[in-house]
Design an enzyme around this catalytic site. Structure first.
Site, PDB file in Angstrom:
ATOM      1  N   HIS A 121      59.258  39.633  94.071  1.00  0.00           N
ATOM      2  CA  HIS A 121      60.025  40.769  94.581  1.00  0.00           C
ATOM      3  C   HIS A 121      59.004  41.808  95.079  1.00  0.00           C
ATOM      4  O   HIS A 121      57.883  41.863  94.566  1.00  0.00           O
ATOM      5  CB  HIS A 121      60.828  41.321  93.394  1.00  0.00           C
ATOM      6  CG  HIS A 121      61.813  42.388  93.733  1.00  0.00           C
ATOM      7  ND1 HIS A 121      61.452  43.700  93.925  1.00  0.00           N
ATOM      8  CD2 HIS A 121      63.154  42.342  93.883  1.00  0.00           C
ATOM      9  CE1 HIS A 121      62.538  44.412  94.186  1.00  0.00           C
ATOM     10  NE2 HIS A 121      63.581  43.620  94.167  1.00  0.00           N
ATOM     11  N   ASP A 198      57.058  39.950  85.645  1.00  0.00           N
ATOM     12  CA  ASP A 198      58.209  40.701  86.128  1.00  0.00           C
ATOM     13  C   ASP A 198      59.441  40.030  85.528  1.00  0.00           C
ATOM     14  O   ASP A 198      59.860  38.960  85.971  1.00  0.00           O
ATOM     15  CB  ASP A 198      58.237  40.656  87.662  1.00  0.00           C
ATOM     16  CG  ASP A 198      59.547  41.196  88.233  1.00  0.00           C
ATOM     17  OD1 ASP A 198      60.405  41.641  87.441  1.00  0.00           O
ATOM     18  OD2 ASP A 198      59.716  41.160  89.468  1.00  0.00           O
ATOM     19  N   GLN A 201      64.740  39.411  86.178  1.00  0.00           N
ATOM     20  CA  GLN A 201      65.780  38.388  86.134  1.00  0.00           C
ATOM     21  C   GLN A 201      65.690  37.588  84.837  1.00  0.00           C
ATOM     22  O   GLN A 201      66.674  36.973  84.428  1.00  0.00           O
ATOM     23  CB  GLN A 201      65.663  37.437  87.333  1.00  0.00           C
ATOM     24  CG  GLN A 201      65.732  38.117  88.685  1.00  0.00           C
ATOM     25  CD  GLN A 201      67.078  38.798  88.935  1.00  0.00           C
ATOM     26  OE1 GLN A 201      68.104  38.424  88.372  1.00  0.00           O
ATOM     27  NE2 GLN A 201      67.073  39.817  89.775  1.00  0.00           N
ATOM     28  N   LYS A 224      70.215  45.512  84.901  1.00  0.00           N
ATOM     29  CA  LYS A 224      70.581  44.110  85.134  1.00  0.00           C
ATOM     30  C   LYS A 224      70.974  43.437  83.810  1.00  0.00           C
ATOM     31  O   LYS A 224      71.364  42.278  83.771  1.00  0.00           O
ATOM     32  CB  LYS A 224      69.412  43.346  85.757  1.00  0.00           C
ATOM     33  CG  LYS A 224      69.011  43.853  87.142  1.00  0.00           C
ATOM     34  CD  LYS A 224      67.949  42.945  87.718  1.00  0.00           C
ATOM     35  CE  LYS A 224      67.080  43.622  88.755  1.00  0.00           C
ATOM     36  NZ  LYS A 224      67.720  43.891  90.029  1.00  0.00           N
TER      37      LYS A 224
END
Lengths: 405, 154
Positions: A121, A198, A201, A224
């Site tokens: 990302h 990261d 997700q 999220k």
């Protein structure tokens, strides 16, 4: 596990969205919020509000305790060794910027190499680019294979004697590939390389165990994870957080301030300058309790079933082309339709109440590699059902009809 | 909301087979535009003759059906117009896309107005207005010889 019951805990699904039932397939972008989280924000502002960590009055002490309770909950949830390894930030983006900035100040030197992947990302590329500009570090990219995966072998191939740091996504927000983070970390550490993950997700959809993963840093996006916006978590190994310089200066992060010298506070205050997102932190405790009440194993099982079902459905739909086919795949179905631009797909699906994302999903490097300007992405959360994916498929068919395919 | 109004036959047809999707040979004005939110981009080329009349207009780029159709129709109807006329048409078009119920410019034929009105469906889709307007803003930039890339605005 009854998904219908779980879905009822999310007030948004009682709403009609442009006269339709909401089919929310945009959780990789941001998840919806259970009522307990929304109510907790309201309750805190209504009955318990105070700033934290400063005043000695009753409300301030109570709010500080609540704030610190969430830190402990997060520590337990991700199995971090120490409570002070949990730093609240304004988002995963800030967490990654904090890591790049502080490592750039005190650790990375001109000529050092940072290895990232083509899946990253923009928030796990741009902060390193800043260092490429200011410190003349070099950024290398591990390349995806045909399935949209990053393998351990590819990482190994791209490591050079100058590689000082590897920064990788846990789960791709486009191909859904789950990276072998534990193995990559083992390899990296055997060569004295730092690992940053990261986890935007990864955190909402995978079982997290920092001590087992053994990475040096892990960035989490709370919105999220069925939590509030404006909040992120930076996990960092204590030795790093103690060694690195502060990121932002201001109130709360200092020990002593004089005209000729300043000393900084202890962890985690050192990295929490200024008034933090207090209500969000306190409400995030409810998000963690919500996930714990379902059990992350159940979440993973449910989402894996959904993805398998959705993949089969879309594979059977001619003119739909799925992006990536990783063996280990999270709840993301990115696709293109020959002859229909993703923005047109998203607008047409929206008409049926099907909310997806269209664009490059902040992954231009990956889309360039795939040689497509954009893609459509359906992503699942705990509240989704097979019926949602049936509706997705039906709306895709409507899209094809409008475009005479 | 009405998808049929947004995706009229003429839009789909221009979207699928855009006119002037090429680079004008010997162009003397050009500009680039992009939509940073979605990554769509367009490059508009104009060739003006000695009388400052657009002899040829073309574009390169990729985007959704709305943006491709809009650029296609725009480059078609701008040919034969001078800068003043072209800019008035742009103003008229942007006004129509945002609020005006109809097109008023005396430089547009009835047939051209009908074609442009096919894009009026985007009014109901605020997120898509920029798709329809990007190439138009970019064309103005080309006339004004701005070297800076045009970013979309609604």
């Amino acid at each position: 596990m009854k998904i219908d019951q779980i879905k009822k805990e999310f007030p948004i699904f009682d709403e009609k969205i442009q006269n339709n039932d909401l089919v929310y397939l945009d959780s990789a972008n941001s998840s919806q919020k259970p009522k307990v989280v929304v109510d907790r924000i309201n309750e805190f502002y209504t009955k318990q509000f105070s700033n934290v960590g400063r005043s000695v009055h009753y409300l301030a002490v109570a709010a500080t305790n609540l704030y610190e309770n969430t830190r402990t909950s997060v520590q337990k949830y991700i199995n971090a060794k120490d409570k002070n390894e949990i730093v609240f930030t304004k988002g995963a983006t800030e967490a990654l910027n904090l890591i790049a900035n502080t490592l750039g100040q005190s650790y990375l030197q001109e000529g050092d190499e940072v290895l990232i992947t083509e899946l990253e990302h923009h928030s796990n590329y741009v902060p390193w680019h800043f260092l490429r500009k200011s410190k003349n570090i070099k950024i290398n990219f591990a390349e995806i294979n045909d399935e949209g995966e990053i393998t351990l072998e590819e990482i190994e191939k791209k490591i050079t004697p100058k590689t000082k740091l590897i920064s990788i996504t846990h789960l791709s927000n486009v191909t859904g590939a789950i990276l072998p983070v534990k193995e990559i970390t083992q390899l990296a550490h055997s060569k004295g390389i730092i690992v940053v993950v990261d986890g935007c997700q990864g955190a909402p959809h995978l079982k997290l165990d920092m001590q087992e993963l053994d990475c040096d840093f892990y960035a989490i996006s709370c919105h999220k994870m069925y939590g509030p916006t404006g909040l992120g978590v930076l996990y960092g190994k204590k030795k790093w957080l103690e060694e690195l310089p502060p990121y932002q200066g201001g109130g709360g992060m200092i020990n002593e301030v004089k005209k000729d010298r300043i000393s900084y506070g202890e962890l985690p205050n050192k990295y929490e300058a200024g008034t933090m997102a207090t209500a969000q932190v306190i409400a995030f405790d409810q998000s963690i309790k919500f996930l714990e009440s379902i059990g992350i194993e159940n979440v993973m099982k449910h989402e894996a079933n959904l993805v398998e079902y959705g993949q089969e459905l879309l594979q059977k739909n001619n003119s739909v082309k799925l992006i990536g086919n990783p063996k280990n795949k999270g709840g993301v179905l990115s696709f293109t339709i020959e002859g229909v631009h993703p923005h047109d797909i998203a607008t047409i699906l929206d008409e049926d109440g099907v909310a997806i994302r269209a664009g490059h999903h902040c992954c231009q490097i990956l889309h360039d590699k795939l040689n497509i300007p954009a893609s459509a992405r359906a992503s699942v959360g705990i509240y989704n059902t097979k019926e949602d994916l049936d509706q997705l498929n039906e709306s895709i068919n409507n899209c094809k009809k409008i475009f005479n395919l | 909301m009405n998808l049929k109004e947004l995706y009229q036959e003429i839009i789909l047809e221009h979207g699928k087979n855009p006119r002037n999707l090429r680079k004008t040979e010997g162009f003397n004005k050009d500009a680039k535009g992009n939509n940073p939110l979605c990554g769509d981009n367009v490059h508009v080329y104009l060739k003006l003759n000695g009388q400052k009349i657009v002899e040829d207009a073309s574009f390169e780029g990729s985007g959704c059906a709305i943006s491709m159709a809009s650029a296609s129709i725009m480059t078609d109807l701008i040919k034969g117009k001078n800068e003043h006329e072209a800019k008035e048409i742009v103003e008229d078009f942007l006004g129509m896309i945002k609020e005006n119920p109809e097109l008023k410019s005396k430089y547009l034929s009835e047939d051209e107005k009908t074609k442009l009105m096919c894009l009026s469906g985007v009014k109901q889709y605020p997120m898509r207005v920029k798709c329809a307007t990007l190439s138009w803003h970019t064309m103005v930039s080309a006339f004004e010889e701005n070297t800076e890339e045009v970013k979309t605005e609604n």
